[in-house]
Design a protein around this motif. Sequence first.
Motif, PDB file in Angstrom:
ATOM      1  N   ALA A 226      31.558  56.301  48.454  1.00 18.82           N
ATOM      2  CA  ALA A 226      30.523  56.248  47.414  1.00 18.82           C
ATOM      3  C   ALA A 226      31.171  56.062  46.054  1.00 18.82           C
ATOM      4  N   GLU A 227      32.298  56.771  45.859  1.00 22.82           N
ATOM      5  CA  GLU A 227      33.015  56.676  44.581  1.00 22.82           C
ATOM      6  C   GLU A 227      33.519  55.247  44.381  1.00 22.82           C
ATOM      7  N   GLU A 232      33.066  50.089  41.892  1.00 20.75           N
ATOM      8  CA  GLU A 232      32.875  48.648  42.074  1.00 20.75           C
ATOM      9  C   GLU A 232      31.644  48.186  41.289  1.00 20.75           C
ATOM     10  N   GLN A 233      30.586  49.039  41.328  1.00 21.06           N
ATOM     11  CA  GLN A 233      29.363  48.681  40.594  1.00 21.06           C
ATOM     12  C   GLN A 233      29.621  48.673  39.094  1.00 21.06           C
ATOM     13  N   ARG A 234      30.370  49.740  38.656  1.00 19.09           N
ATOM     14  CA  ARG A 234      30.702  49.820  37.216  1.00 19.09           C
ATOM     15  C   ARG A 234      31.496  48.586  36.817  1.00 19.09           C
ATOM     16  N   TYR A 235      32.492  48.272  37.658  1.00 17.73           N
ATOM     17  CA  TYR A 235      33.351  47.115  37.391  1.00 17.73           C
ATOM     18  C   TYR A 235      32.506  45.850  37.322  1.00 17.73           C
ATOM     19  N   LYS A 236      31.563  45.739  38.282  1.00 19.24           N
ATOM     20  CA  LYS A 236      30.726  44.534  38.329  1.00 19.24           C
ATOM     21  C   LYS A 236      29.872  44.430  37.078  1.00 19.24           C
ATOM     22  N   SER A 237      29.319  45.593  36.622  1.00 23.47           N
ATOM     23  CA  SER A 237      28.442  45.504  35.458  1.00 23.47           C
ATOM     24  C   SER A 237      29.259  45.166  34.217  1.00 23.47           C
ATOM     25  N   ILE A 238      30.498  45.688  34.132  1.00 26.47           N
ATOM     26  CA  ILE A 238      31.352  45.315  32.989  1.00 26.47           C
ATOM     27  C   ILE A 238      31.695  43.833  33.105  1.00 26.47           C
ATOM     28  N   PHE A 239      32.035  43.456  34.324  1.00 24.45           N
ATOM     29  CA  PHE A 239      32.438  42.075  34.602  1.00 24.45           C
ATOM     30  C   PHE A 239      31.342  41.100  34.177  1.00 24.45           C
ATOM     31  N   ASN A 240      30.120  41.408  34.621  1.00 26.71           N
ATOM     32  CA  ASN A 240      29.041  40.465  34.339  1.00 26.71           C
ATOM     33  C   ASN A 240      28.553  40.526  32.902  1.00 26.71           C
ATOM     34  N   GLY A 241      28.684  41.729  32.296  1.00 25.22           N
ATOM     35  CA  GLY A 241      28.118  41.886  30.953  1.00 25.22           C
ATOM     36  C   GLY A 241      29.113  41.610  29.840  1.00 25.22           C
ATOM     37  N   ALA A 242      30.399  41.426  30.203  1.00 26.89           N
ATOM     38  CA  ALA A 242      31.408  41.283  29.146  1.00 26.89           C
ATOM     39  C   ALA A 242      31.144  40.045  28.289  1.00 26.89           C
ATOM     40  N   ALA A 243      31.420  40.213  26.997  1.00 26.89           N
ATOM     41  CA  ALA A 243      31.193  39.096  26.081  1.00 26.89           C
ATOM     42  C   ALA A 243      32.333  38.082  26.180  1.00 26.89           C
ATOM     43  N   PHE A 244      33.442  38.524  26.776  1.00 30.50           N
ATOM     44  CA  PHE A 244      34.558  37.582  26.923  1.00 30.50           C
ATOM     45  C   PHE A 244      34.641  37.141  28.381  1.00 30.50           C
ATOM     46  N   ALA A 245      35.329  36.023  28.576  1.00 30.11           N
ATOM     47  CA  ALA A 245      35.375  35.439  29.922  1.00 30.11           C
ATOM     48  C   ALA A 245      36.213  36.293  30.865  1.00 30.11           C
TER      49      ALA A 245
END
Length: 629
Positions: A226-227, A232-245
């Motif tokens: 679960a952790e 992975e979810q946190r990483y994905k949301s940062i990944f998708n929401g980041a203003a840089f490529a």
Amino acid sequence: MNYRQRRRLVVAAASVITFAIFALDLWSPLQGAVAVLYIIVILLVAQISTRRAVLLTGAGCGLLTMIAFAFDHMGDPFGSVTVRFGVSLVAISAATLLSMRDRSARTTLAEQARLLELSHDTVIIRDSNDDIIYWNEGAQALYGWSRDEALGRSCDGLLHSDFPVEEVRSALEQEGHWSGELTRARRDGTRIVLASRWLLRRDPEGNAIGVIESSADVTEQKRADAERQRSEQRYKSIFNGAAFAMWEADWTELHSHICNNVSPGVDLADWLVDHPETLRESLARVCVRDVNSAAISLFGAPAREALLGNSTLARVPPGSEAQFANLLAALIGGADMIEYEVRYVALSGRPVDALLRVRQLPGAEPWSRVLVMALDVTERNEARARLEKTSAELAHAARISTLGQLTASIAHEVNQPLSAIITYGKSAKRWLSRSEPDMVEAINCLDHIVSNGSRAADVITRARTLAKRGQVEMEKVDLGKLIVESLALIEREARQNRIVMRVTNSGEDVLVMGDRVQIQQVLVNLAINAIQAMRDVDDRPRELHIGFEVVADATVRVNVRDTGSGISGDPAQIFEPFVTTKREGMGMGLSICRTIIEAQAGRIYAVNNADHGATISFTLPVLAAEMRQ
Ligand code: ADP
């Protein structure tokens, strides 16, 4: 009673019974019927002994039967006694064989039961009422209930199981087994997650008689899963929401391609630069797995799919190989994270400068998840290039303007000594053309011609030096001496204009570190301005007063004070170039003075005096005491 004691007891009982049977067989009138009772002995021994012991016991019993028969009935004609003897032997043999088989079956069972005990998993056997009839050590350790406490209790009542009842029931009914996850409470109330496998127990007729289950505690694993999922979810949301490529790529093939081609021990970065084709082939093996929207716009891609699976890294424009070689070499060399500025070619063909930060994601197969973060610095670089171009243009313009200033300065500075030379030359001619030539005056005039000529030459030399190197020549300068020397140069001008010149100081020698000629230039400039400002003064003494004093912060302040007309307008303005109130003036003198003084870490400013005239002051750093020698 332990096993040894039990064994001893059984052996004793078996011996007594054997002896009793043998005695009865020998002396009772039962005529062989008693021998069948040896079966009891065999069954007793089978309880506690090995198969071999059972076999020996059976053989012994058969032998005793035969001895008793031989003793009592040897020679009797064949009859019922002989039949009983035969039946007894058959019964003893059958009992021995069956006991031996039972013994080995029980050994196997015991071993299996022991295996169940050894298992770290929990093994629970339940009857058809869900009551626990077997509870292994694993169950004891995990749930916290001892075997005695658990046996006979309802499994659900004890462990408060939570599982998909219907699913389990139908799986057991249809397939005879079920496996899945369930949660249960331990003795201390904590709930745990178990991966469980249930098997339906059936009697020989095929009726369900309970369940045997084996379960393993997966609470920790589930928590870690679960952790991991949350990260992975946190990483994905940062990944998708980041203003840089950002993009994630698989570098496994890139890594193996490089390893296959490069022999160990070579400098990888240099090698890759020397083998650009291998570098490109390697980069082409990168497989992009995921990209965020900023990466899509960085590469000018129409959609995510245009980049996925492709090797984004292969889009290296010629000339940028070295950066990529260094980047790869550093990462393969073991750097945890690497930062490099590289140039890509976007899908549109536009060159893109990106500041890359590359790192392998932890917890994945080596090189299988490489995260690249890219900051688009194209605009910044373009702005920087524009700025550099503008600076170069500015510098060029400044050079031109400095040259202009320099020319004006030379004209301005040289003009005054030249006029002095002409005037002194004319005077000398007059002194010499008298009927009685005055040699002393003529020599005096010639001295002035020489010193004014040297001053003009100095100005030109310094101007040339400035033009060549743009640097001032620093030396130790005795300020008091320099002021006196400078005033000597304008002595004639002062005299002609009836100006009284005075120099005052605080009494000590003041040494400054500066450019002698330039400071002199400033002093002469200020003095001539003062003289010119007093030309029209008739109602008061025309006084030029140069004083200097050491003030705070180890600086010396020189004041050039006159009793002239004063400055009309803002005194700060007169230091600007081309500001002049004189018909023949150029307005360059004070601007050049300011440049000279500021270049020597000083300051120059002007004020109107309270009564008459103006004071122009400048400061210079005093030479530190330890540097005076
Ligand atoms: P220029 O002497 O060619 O005019 P400067 O830069 O030396 O150029 O001086 C600029 C102007 O500052 C002068 O024209 C004058 O109006 C003013 N100025 C300079 N020194 C003095 C002074 N001691 N008293 C009054 N005005 C001054």
